[in-house]
Design a protein around this motif. Structure first.
Motif, PDB file in Angstrom:
ATOM      1  N   ASP A  71       7.323  -1.512  10.605  1.00  0.00           N
ATOM      2  CA  ASP A  71       6.662  -0.381  11.273  1.00  0.00           C
ATOM      3  C   ASP A  71       5.178  -0.346  10.916  1.00  0.00           C
ATOM      4  OD1 ASP A  71       9.015   0.359  12.425  1.00  0.00           O
ATOM      5  OD2 ASP A  71       9.407   2.052  11.075  1.00  0.00           O
ATOM      6  N   ALA A  72       4.881  -0.531   9.636  1.00  0.00           N
ATOM      7  CA  ALA A  72       3.490  -0.443   9.182  1.00  0.00           C
ATOM      8  C   ALA A  72       2.629  -1.584   9.716  1.00  0.00           C
ATOM      9  CB  ALA A  72       3.435  -0.431   7.654  1.00  0.00           C
ATOM     10  N   PHE A  73       3.228  -2.728   9.927  1.00  0.00           N
ATOM     11  CA  PHE A  73       2.474  -3.878  10.432  1.00  0.00           C
ATOM     12  C   PHE A  73       2.332  -3.858  11.949  1.00  0.00           C
ATOM     13  CE2 PHE A  73       2.822  -5.633   6.242  1.00  0.00           C
ATOM     14  CZ  PHE A  73       1.838  -6.603   6.157  1.00  0.00           C
ATOM     15  N   ARG A  74       3.419  -3.472  12.655  1.00  0.00           N
ATOM     16  CA  ARG A  74       3.380  -3.637  14.105  1.00  0.00           C
ATOM     17  C   ARG A  74       3.897  -2.480  14.947  1.00  0.00           C
ATOM     18  NH1 ARG A  74       4.523 -10.016  15.518  1.00  0.00           N
ATOM     19  NH2 ARG A  74       2.414 -10.673  14.960  1.00  0.00           N
ATOM     20  N   LYS A  75       4.926  -1.797  14.525  1.00  0.00           N
ATOM     21  CA  LYS A  75       5.630  -0.879  15.420  1.00  0.00           C
ATOM     22  C   LYS A  75       5.028   0.516  15.494  1.00  0.00           C
ATOM     23  CE  LYS A  75      10.295   0.765  16.481  1.00  0.00           C
ATOM     24  NZ  LYS A  75      11.716   0.773  16.049  1.00  0.00           N
ATOM     25  N   ALA A  76       4.648   1.085  14.360  1.00  0.00           N
ATOM     26  CA  ALA A  76       4.157   2.465  14.319  1.00  0.00           C
ATOM     27  C   ALA A  76       2.860   2.631  15.109  1.00  0.00           C
ATOM     28  CB  ALA A  76       3.937   2.899  12.870  1.00  0.00           C
ATOM     29  N   SER A  79      -0.060   1.497  13.187  1.00  0.00           N
ATOM     30  CA  SER A  79       0.184   0.241  12.478  1.00  0.00           C
ATOM     31  C   SER A  79      -1.081  -0.598  12.371  1.00  0.00           C
ATOM     32  CB  SER A  79       1.263  -0.570  13.195  1.00  0.00           C
ATOM     33  OG  SER A  79       0.800  -0.992  14.465  1.00  0.00           O
ATOM     34  N   ARG A 175      -4.963   1.542   4.055  1.00  0.00           N
ATOM     35  CA  ARG A 175      -3.930   0.854   4.828  1.00  0.00           C
ATOM     36  C   ARG A 175      -3.597  -0.503   4.200  1.00  0.00           C
ATOM     37  NH1 ARG A 175      -1.129   1.524   8.711  1.00  0.00           N
ATOM     38  NH2 ARG A 175      -2.145   3.519   9.114  1.00  0.00           N
ATOM     39  N   LEU A 179       0.046  -1.768   2.912  1.00  0.00           N
ATOM     40  CA  LEU A 179       0.678  -3.008   3.353  1.00  0.00           C
ATOM     41  C   LEU A 179       1.036  -3.891   2.163  1.00  0.00           C
ATOM     42  CD1 LEU A 179      -1.614  -3.952   6.394  1.00  0.00           C
ATOM     43  CD2 LEU A 179       0.616  -2.814   6.452  1.00  0.00           C
TER      44      LEU A 179
END
Length: 237
Positions: A71-76, A79, A175, A179
């Motif tokens: 989620d944190a890298f791509r979905k949120a 992100s 951020r 990560l």
């Protein structure tokens, strides 16, 4: 496969408790080894349960850490990946298309987007998943490092201070820290799960021998036609 394994361990544990319940009611139950005594076998079964619960809980922790990282890298909505376009737009607006700053940012963003985030295996305890675990950790590590390169570059650009606070350097540094922590969480949960599963396996490997000894003793002590033997002979471990 992981689900089948979990069911197998749970079923064996349930039958171990059934066996313990049966021998607890037996009169004059005095097996030759203390390991099969009611007291020690009971303690052993409790250890099995603790190991099984721990393994199950750590499996859930692993899944949560994997999902949170993705989620944190791509979905949120906020992100890392979804911040790249605003960063690029801000640099373009401030420094221009032909600027050195724009060339640097475009290059780093290209590296981030070309890094394929490899999905970690559902069951990292499977020996066949060793390479998949390594590949996944490497891909997320590379993306994190490229993002850090981007943040460091922005920090050194003169007067970089976009109106969008989410893409200012302090927010981007936070951020990056997040990560980095999420990567560590996945690595930690993977290792914890691997240790717990190995410990559980070692503990359960002794179950078949112990229960077979109990069956043999009961058969010799009470006879093949006894109710207690009939109750336990069909329990499979």
């Amino acid at each position: 496969m992981a689900g089948t394994s979990e069911m197998s361990y749970g079923a064996k544990l349930r039958r171990a408790y059934d066996l313990l319940s049966i021998i607890e009611k037996a009169e004059a139950y005095q097996p030759p080894r203390q390991e099969e005594s009611i007291e020690q076998f009971g303690e052993y079964v409790k250890k099995l349960e603790t190991a099984n619960v721990s393994s199950s809980n750590l499996r859930n922790t692993y899944k949560v850490s994997v999902d949170e990282r993705f989620d944190a890298f791509r979905k949120a909505d906020d992100s890392m990946e979804k911040n790249l376009a605003p960063i690029r737009g801000s640099v373009l607006a401030q420094y221009g298309k032909s600027s050195t700053q724009m060339t640097i940012v475009v290059g780093i963003i290209r590296k981030i987007r070309s890094t394929k985030l490899t999905k970690p295996p559902v069951d990292p305890t499977n020996p066949a998943s060793k390479q998949a675990v390594s590949d996944s950790q490497r891909s997320y590590g590379s993306a994190t490092q490229f993002f850090n390169d981007l943040v460091n570059a922005l920090e050194n650009f003169p007067n970089y201070a976009p109106s969008n606070e989410k893409i200012r350097v302090p927010a981007l540094k936070e951020r990056f820290d997040k990560l980095h922590k999420l990567n560590n969480d996945v690595i930690s949960s993977t290792q914890d799960m691997q240790v717990a599963v190995a410990d559980r396996k070692a503990l359960f490997e002794d179950l078949k021998d112990r229960t077979q000894r109990i069956k043999s003793y009961v058969k010799a002590q009470y006879g093949v036609k006894s109710q207690i033997y009939k109750a336990i002979k069909g329990l499979k471990f």
